[in-house]
Design an enzyme around this catalytic site. Structure first.
Site, PDB file in Angstrom:
ATOM      1  N   LYS B 177       0.849  -1.186   0.000  1.00  9.98           N
ATOM      2  CA  LYS B 177       0.000   0.000   0.000  1.00  9.98           C
ATOM      3  C   LYS B 177       0.883   1.233   0.000  1.00  9.98           C
ATOM      4  O   LYS B 177       1.753   1.383   0.868  1.00  9.98           O
ATOM      5  CB  LYS B 177      -0.890   0.025   1.238  1.00  9.98           C
ATOM      6  CG  LYS B 177      -1.507   1.410   1.483  1.00  9.98           C
ATOM      7  CD  LYS B 177      -2.601   1.409   2.494  1.00  9.98           C
ATOM      8  CE  LYS B 177      -3.036   2.842   2.809  1.00  9.98           C
ATOM      9  NZ  LYS B 177      -4.304   2.898   3.538  1.00  9.98           N
ATOM     10  N   LYS B 179       1.090   5.190   0.476  1.00 13.15           N
ATOM     11  CA  LYS B 179       0.448   6.416   0.948  1.00 13.15           C
ATOM     12  C   LYS B 179       0.797   7.530  -0.028  1.00 13.15           C
ATOM     13  O   LYS B 179       1.972   7.891  -0.194  1.00 13.15           O
ATOM     14  CB  LYS B 179       0.969   6.762   2.347  1.00 13.15           C
ATOM     15  CG  LYS B 179       0.463   8.062   2.906  1.00 13.15           C
ATOM     16  CD  LYS B 179      -1.037   8.105   3.075  1.00 13.15           C
ATOM     17  CE  LYS B 179      -1.444   7.435   4.385  1.00 13.15           C
ATOM     18  NZ  LYS B 179      -2.934   7.425   4.532  1.00 13.15           N
ATOM     19  N   ASP B 208      -3.273   5.494  -1.778  1.00  8.51           N
ATOM     20  CA  ASP B 208      -4.169   6.246  -0.885  1.00  8.51           C
ATOM     21  C   ASP B 208      -3.732   7.699  -0.798  1.00  8.51           C
ATOM     22  O   ASP B 208      -2.921   8.071   0.047  1.00  8.51           O
ATOM     23  CB  ASP B 208      -4.134   5.604   0.507  1.00  8.51           C
ATOM     24  CG  ASP B 208      -4.912   6.418   1.531  1.00  8.51           C
ATOM     25  OD1 ASP B 208      -5.723   7.282   1.128  1.00  8.51           O
ATOM     26  OD2 ASP B 208      -4.723   6.178   2.740  1.00  8.51           O
ATOM     27  N   PRO B 209      -4.291   8.563  -1.661  1.00  8.73           N
ATOM     28  CA  PRO B 209      -3.908   9.986  -1.600  1.00  8.73           C
ATOM     29  C   PRO B 209      -4.700  10.781  -0.558  1.00  8.73           C
ATOM     30  O   PRO B 209      -4.602  12.023  -0.561  1.00  8.73           O
ATOM     31  CB  PRO B 209      -4.192  10.465  -3.022  1.00  8.73           C
ATOM     32  CG  PRO B 209      -5.268   9.581  -3.525  1.00  8.73           C
ATOM     33  CD  PRO B 209      -5.123   8.259  -2.830  1.00  8.73           C
ATOM     34  N   ASN B 210      -5.460  10.123   0.276  1.00  8.47           N
ATOM     35  CA  ASN B 210      -6.151  10.810   1.382  1.00  8.47           C
ATOM     36  C   ASN B 210      -6.954  12.029   0.923  1.00  8.47           C
ATOM     37  O   ASN B 210      -6.875  13.107   1.519  1.00  8.47           O
ATOM     38  CB  ASN B 210      -5.160  11.229   2.473  1.00  8.47           C
ATOM     39  CG  ASN B 210      -4.850  10.111   3.455  1.00  8.47           C
ATOM     40  OD1 ASN B 210      -3.696   9.776   3.670  1.00  8.47           O
ATOM     41  ND2 ASN B 210      -5.866   9.495   4.029  1.00  8.47           N
ATOM     42  N   GLU B 233      -7.783   4.214  -2.750  1.00  5.27           N
ATOM     43  CA  GLU B 233      -8.380   4.598  -1.467  1.00  5.27           C
ATOM     44  C   GLU B 233      -8.543   6.115  -1.394  1.00  5.27           C
ATOM     45  O   GLU B 233      -7.555   6.857  -1.578  1.00  5.27           O
ATOM     46  CB  GLU B 233      -7.462   4.086  -0.350  1.00  5.27           C
ATOM     47  CG  GLU B 233      -8.045   4.210   1.035  1.00  5.27           C
ATOM     48  CD  GLU B 233      -7.085   3.687   2.100  1.00  5.27           C
ATOM     49  OE1 GLU B 233      -6.328   2.736   1.823  1.00  5.27           O
ATOM     50  OE2 GLU B 233      -7.085   4.258   3.203  1.00  5.27           O
ATOM     51  N   ASN B 256     -11.366   5.204   4.249  1.00 11.30           N
ATOM     52  CA  ASN B 256     -11.411   5.328   5.700  1.00 11.30           C
ATOM     53  C   ASN B 256     -11.652   6.792   6.060  1.00 11.30           C
ATOM     54  O   ASN B 256     -11.404   7.194   7.177  1.00 11.30           O
ATOM     55  CB  ASN B 256     -10.116   4.842   6.358  1.00 11.30           C
ATOM     56  CG  ASN B 256      -9.032   5.888   6.256  1.00 11.30           C
ATOM     57  OD1 ASN B 256      -8.652   6.233   5.148  1.00 11.30           O
ATOM     58  ND2 ASN B 256      -8.549   6.410   7.376  1.00 11.30           N
ATOM     59  N   ASP B 280     -11.595  -0.168  11.463  1.00 10.13           N
ATOM     60  CA  ASP B 280     -10.572   0.183  12.446  1.00 10.13           C
ATOM     61  C   ASP B 280     -11.292   0.152  13.783  1.00 10.13           C
ATOM     62  O   ASP B 280     -12.129   1.012  14.055  1.00 10.13           O
ATOM     63  CB  ASP B 280     -10.011   1.578  12.141  1.00 10.13           C
ATOM     64  CG  ASP B 280      -8.900   1.968  13.108  1.00 10.13           C
ATOM     65  OD1 ASP B 280      -8.872   1.444  14.236  1.00 10.13           O
ATOM     66  OD2 ASP B 280      -8.078   2.826  12.730  1.00 10.13           O
ATOM     67  N   HIS B 307      -7.794  -0.277   8.374  1.00  9.78           N
ATOM     68  CA  HIS B 307      -7.029   0.965   8.466  1.00  9.78           C
ATOM     69  C   HIS B 307      -6.071   0.906   9.652  1.00  9.78           C
ATOM     70  O   HIS B 307      -6.272   0.153  10.598  1.00  9.78           O
ATOM     71  CB  HIS B 307      -8.032   2.114   8.647  1.00  9.78           C
ATOM     72  CG  HIS B 307      -7.436   3.421   9.024  1.00  9.78           C
ATOM     73  ND1 HIS B 307      -7.501   3.921  10.311  1.00  9.78           N
ATOM     74  CD2 HIS B 307      -6.767   4.331   8.289  1.00  9.78           C
ATOM     75  CE1 HIS B 307      -6.906   5.092  10.336  1.00  9.78           C
ATOM     76  NE2 HIS B 307      -6.443   5.378   9.137  1.00  9.78           N
ATOM     77  N   SER B 308      -5.024   1.721   9.582  1.00 12.23           N
ATOM     78  CA  SER B 308      -4.066   1.797  10.685  1.00 12.23           C
ATOM     79  C   SER B 308      -3.637   3.228  10.910  1.00 12.23           C
ATOM     80  O   SER B 308      -3.605   4.044   9.985  1.00 12.23           O
ATOM     81  CB  SER B 308      -2.833   0.949  10.332  1.00 12.23           C
ATOM     82  OG  SER B 308      -1.693   1.374  11.059  1.00 12.23           O
ATOM     83  N   ASN B 309      -3.333   3.535  12.153  1.00 10.86           N
ATOM     84  CA  ASN B 309      -2.547   4.716  12.536  1.00 10.86           C
ATOM     85  C   ASN B 309      -1.220   4.227  13.094  1.00 10.86           C
ATOM     86  O   ASN B 309      -1.052   3.033  13.343  1.00 10.86           O
ATOM     87  CB  ASN B 309      -3.266   5.514  13.622  1.00 10.86           C
ATOM     88  CG  ASN B 309      -4.342   6.425  13.060  1.00 10.86           C
ATOM     89  OD1 ASN B 309      -5.506   6.279  13.397  1.00 10.86           O
ATOM     90  ND2 ASN B 309      -3.971   7.339  12.198  1.00 10.86           N
ATOM     91  N   HIS B 336       1.061   0.525  10.376  1.00  4.12           N
ATOM     92  CA  HIS B 336       2.285   1.343  10.449  1.00  4.12           C
ATOM     93  C   HIS B 336       3.369   0.643  11.272  1.00  4.12           C
ATOM     94  O   HIS B 336       4.472   1.192  11.402  1.00  4.12           O
ATOM     95  CB  HIS B 336       1.997   2.683  11.158  1.00  4.12           C
ATOM     96  CG  HIS B 336       1.125   3.643  10.411  1.00  4.12           C
ATOM     97  ND1 HIS B 336      -0.189   3.394  10.121  1.00  4.12           N
ATOM     98  CD2 HIS B 336       1.393   4.894   9.918  1.00  4.12           C
ATOM     99  CE1 HIS B 336      -0.711   4.437   9.483  1.00  4.12           C
ATOM    100  NE2 HIS B 336       0.230   5.359   9.348  1.00  4.12           N
TER     101      HIS B 336
END
Lengths: 409, 409
Positions: B177, B179, B208-210, B233, B256, B280, B307-309, B336
């Protein structure tokens, strides 16, 4: 902890001649009492649909159950589903369609009871804890023939008010559900209005004609009973049919017929077919599945109530534990329980007081098996020779020309 | 069983200078380590978002927790929700919005750990049993600045391939994945294509470009990476934005960001905004809530990923137990974890081998607290003076004119 034994004992329990859109209850209702023995010396109990189909299903699933850890439930669910093939269309309240969700549910309940007994915890605690300690039930009012019971014939609105008064005075019910689909629809609406007159506006009323009505009839009765009914249950068959009726009324529609499995929900939600789903852990695949259904209904703005079949105290205890653990279950639940005079639990039938059943305090489901009672009801099953519920056949013994109404009344 | 103590210890953990659409990771990431003591002598562990907001929330909820039976969880959830007011719009992956679902989740995990330790059962068993014993994770690839770490600067597609090779050789990942939201969108697409070249077609890739991109960019990149990405994502912000992108591509969109609470699901389903929801348990209100989300996603044909932090081993253990218990979670999960060099669990960091983490065998979560490590990281929290995560402020220390892209790149 390992499962060392699985017993599924078919029983036949006395049932009064209750009427519905499907016909007439036979003198016996069929149930299956499930026992799961463990190597820790505790035995978990379950209860489900009766007759031959469950017997075959339990026999077939034995190898998946014996030797399994009773905590190992979701893997068992998947194993049963992949073995039998999921039947998302299985409207399984009859033993005719005793599929994977129904089979898993019966075993899940027995395993959770065993876990609870082994750890000294109540089943509702294993599901996340009790949000309520008393579960409200609605009186389940049936039109009925005269039979070997004290209720006599109830085939008119007036007689129905009498039945309701007895139910309320005996059990303290504060909600009334009328099983319809028996008399002419306008007569049943009249019965509802008589109940309203007799019990006042504080007692929620429901009517369930089991999909016997036509669209036109449903529209007419919905107009007539709007503001009088808490909800109208399954007036017509099918998601499309319910959706069409729902579009024309603000009377909430409920179902235990067109939405009976998770797979039915997307279409029902998209078509706004129902406002209330009737849960039933026996049918929906278990107690955790019912909690999941609760979250789903809460998420999509659907109400959650609870369906019942003729059942004994093990099922009632399980229904009560589920209802205690699922916050979204805010309607009074259905139960046939007072119509059954027998039981298989030690100490006799669980009490219904002020219309509610207290969540049992003991570990597991909080009920114990009366083996003598079980043996007697099993012997009766063997003698009765019934292998499947068939209310229509029972009705035709009296009226050979009788045909069920399905969306045409 | 009664809860006799609740501790929520804020810690600061070393974090490399990772980039995202939100800015730059600060030298420390903030977490909270939760401990629930019981009168049976076991202490349950949890881990959640860090900083000041959780501290206030845990202090406020103390009276609802102390004295409570740790099995009594759904009632606690409702009590917290009614006390604080539900925040269905709370996108709560930052401590800024540490609301009732996040607070309840942290306590639920600790209570389930305590129950597991008291009964000798794994948390996944308390959730219905493990459907898998190894949980697949995806390498979480970040563009990054050079820092106090061995990874060096990674700000180009070539460097990203190098980072990925190291991740794969060290941990055996079989999914990647990336980011995004850091480089020009077409550069990030190029990075994906370089990863595809380097790792071949058997390794699923995600980007995942948020929500940094515009609709036009998302459409263009989706066309370019269709057939290359497993899913894209959060290319753009909001359910309507995602829905518009989804309508023009058969590349699955995941989120997410626009679906982070049950209340978001009806609109997302109706508008076909996403194909995959990233669960999550920290954010969605706990482990049972995640199981409920799984059933909901399975019912509505949505995929479920995770999902993760930035997090330590208690969170990883909890993520692994949830992933073991939720059959619908079929994608490799995000974590992460390898970016953190420290931990608070006895024995050091949980191993990732062949891209997966084995579900711990011990009771509860299967991890124990290293109190010395906790004390050291708590001391660092006190010294660091950070009270909230603010990646944008961190980025502006380097580039004062920096502004995040939100749907405009």
């Amino acid at each position: 902890m390992r499962i060392t034994g699985l017993r599924a004992t078919p029983i036949a329990i006395a049932d009064p001649p209750l009427r519905s859109a499907f016909g007439l209850h036979a003198p016996f209702a069929l149930r299956t009492i499930v026992e799961v023995d463990t190597d820790e010396g505790v035995t978990g109990l379950g209860e489900t649909y009766g007759g031959e189909a469950p017997q075959r299903a339990f026999a077939a699933v034995r190898p998946l159950v014996i030797g399994r850890d009773p905590y190992d439930l979701t893997p068992l669910r998947l194993a049963i589903a992949s073995r039998n093939g999921e039947r998302p269309d299985g409207w399984a309240w009859e033993a005719r369609t005793f599929g994977p969700p129904q089979l898993f549910s019966a075993i899940e309940v027995a395993c959770l009871d065993a876990i609870g007994k082994a750890t000294g915890r109540r089943v509702c605690d294993l599901l996340g804890g009790a949000v309520r300690e008393k579960i409200d039930f609605a009186a389940y009012l049936f039109f009925k023939h005269a039979g070997d019971d004290a209720w006599g014939e109830v085939m008119s609105p007036d007689a129905m008010v009498g039945e309701a008064r007895t139910m309320v005075s005996r059990y303290g019910y504060r909600s009334l559900k009328l099983k319809g689909g028996v008399l002419d629809p306008d007569r049943e609406a009249e019965a509802i209005l008589c109940l309203r007159d007799a019990f006042g506006s504080d007692v929620p009323l429901r009517l369930d004609p089991n999909a016997a009505w036509s669209h036109q009839t449903a529209e007419r009765i919905a107009r007539r009973l709007r503001g009088t009914l808490e909800y109208l249950e399954d007036p017509v068959p099918g998601i499309d049919g319910m959706s069409a009726v729902a579009a024309g009324t603000d009377l909430p529609l409920a179902t235990n017929m067109c939405v009976t499995a998770f797979a039915h929900l997307p279409e029902a939600v998209a078509k706004r077919a129902v406002a209330v789903v009737l849960a039933d852990h026996h049918m929906w695949g278990g107690m955790r599945a019912t909690a999941e259904l609760g979250r789903l209904c809460g998420t999509f703005g659907l109400g959650l109530s609870m369906h019942s079949n003729s059942h004994l105290g093990i099922s009632l205890a399980a229904m009560v534990h589920v209802a205690a653990a699922v916050p979204e279950l805010t309607y009074a639940c259905d139960t046939h329980y007072p119509w059954q005079t027998e039981d298989v639990i030690v100490g006799g039938k669980l009490p219904i007081r002020d219309g509610s059943v207290a969540v049992p305090r003991g570990p597991g489901l909080g009920v114990e098996l009366d083996r003598d009672a079980l043996a007697a009801l099993h012997e009766r099953y063997a003698r009765a020779g019934m292998t499947v519920r068939d209310d229509a056949a029972e009705m035709r013994k009296i009226d050979p020309a009788w045909r069920p109404h399905v969306g045409d009344w």
